[in-house]
Motif scaffolding. Structure first.
Motif, short mmCIF file in Angstrom:
data_model
loop_
_atom_site.label_atom_id
_atom_site.label_comp_id
_atom_site.label_asym_id
_atom_site.label_seq_id
_atom_site.Cartn_x
_atom_site.Cartn_y
_atom_site.Cartn_z
N GLN A 13 54.52 54.12 71.54
CA GLN A 13 53.46 53.52 72.57
C GLN A 13 52.84 54.31 73.54
N LEU A 16 50.14 56.59 72.34
CA LEU A 16 49.07 56.23 71.92
C LEU A 16 48.53 55.20 72.95
N ASP A 17 49.02 55.11 74.35
CA ASP A 17 48.37 54.51 75.41
C ASP A 17 47.24 55.26 75.94
N TRP A 18 46.32 54.19 75.74
CA TRP A 18 44.89 55.02 76.02
C TRP A 18 44.62 55.18 77.51
N GLN A 19 45.51 54.68 78.43
CA GLN A 19 45.50 55.30 79.83
C GLN A 19 46.03 56.80 79.95
N TYR A 21 45.17 59.34 77.88
CA TYR A 21 44.58 59.78 76.68
C TYR A 21 44.55 61.21 76.69
N ASP A 22 44.96 62.17 77.57
CA ASP A 22 45.14 63.55 77.57
C ASP A 22 46.07 64.11 76.50
N HIS A 23 47.03 63.25 76.06
CA HIS A 23 47.99 63.59 75.01
C HIS A 23 47.26 63.40 73.71
N ILE A 24 46.59 62.25 73.65
CA ILE A 24 45.56 61.98 72.46
C ILE A 24 44.65 63.15 72.22
N LEU A 25 43.96 63.26 73.40
CA LEU A 25 43.03 64.63 73.25
C LEU A 25 43.55 65.85 72.70
N ILE A 148 48.06 59.91 65.01
CA ILE A 148 46.83 60.42 65.45
C ILE A 148 46.34 61.39 64.30
#
Length: 194
Positions: A13, A16-19, A21-25, A148
């Motif tokens: 979670q 995948l948390d959009w708050q 998002y740096d890790h998602i990027l 991701i």
């Protein structure tokens, strides 16, 4: 087993948390030059990133390592920008070898792990036996990263194979967009260091 499930869930979670998002990027840009056919290479890269952040996450959670939070929060978008620039600078349509990318993923994972550490330390509180929780959290992070990766490779497959966008154009678009976002993030976080 209940604690394992709890920390596993918190791990995926959190990634995948959009708050955050740096890790998602970072995971997206790490996949930027690859397609679905390259899934083994991508898995190796993401695992290198996981190994890196697992090391610093463990050292920090065990209170053996402490780094200025503002510095870490600044360095995270810098790692994303460097990875994006690396993708853009790669003129090859098909990536060769993993040497430099693997090393960068591992090193940048060390920095990102420090970013996760404050979150995990707050969850663990004063718990002294954290090995299982730390392991479960890292497995959860890896699971989230794989989700991701699957989404990124699926999107690249659709755009390159079905829509017929050139592989280089997709890489350039994705990497440039992520570079722009990470540059702004780094610029916004810079005043905290000064």
């Amino acid at each position: 087993m209940r604690d394992f499930n709890l920390y596993f869930e918190l791990g995926w979670q959190h990634i995948l948390d959009w708050q955050g998002y740096d890790h998602i990027l970072f995971v997206l840009v790490l996949c930027g030059i690859y397609t679905a056919k390259d899934w083994k290479q991508v898995l190796i890269l993401v695992t290198a990133f996981t190994v890196g952040h697992s090391v610093t996450l463990a050292l920090s959670a065990l209170r053996l390592l402490s780094v200025n939070t503002a510095l870490v929060e600044f360095l995270i978008p810098v790692t994303i920008a460097i990875t994006a620039l690396s993708n853009i600078a790669s003129k090859k349509t098909k990536p060769k070898g993993l040497g430099l990318k693997y090393t960068l993923a591992l090193l940048f994972g060390l920095i990102h792990g420090l970013g996760f550490s404050n979150y995990l330390k707050s969850l663990l509180g004063k718990s002294t036996n954290i090995v299982l929780e730390l392991f479960a959290f890292n497995i959860g992070l890896e699971f989230g990263q794989i989700l991701i990766v699957i989404a990124a490779l699926l999107l690249s497959f659709i755009l390159i194979s079905l829509v017929k966008i050139k592989r280089w154009d997709w890489n350039f678009f994705l990497s440039s967009a992520i570079f722009g976002i990470s540059f702004i993030m780094a610029a916004e976080r810079l005043p905290e260091l000064l």
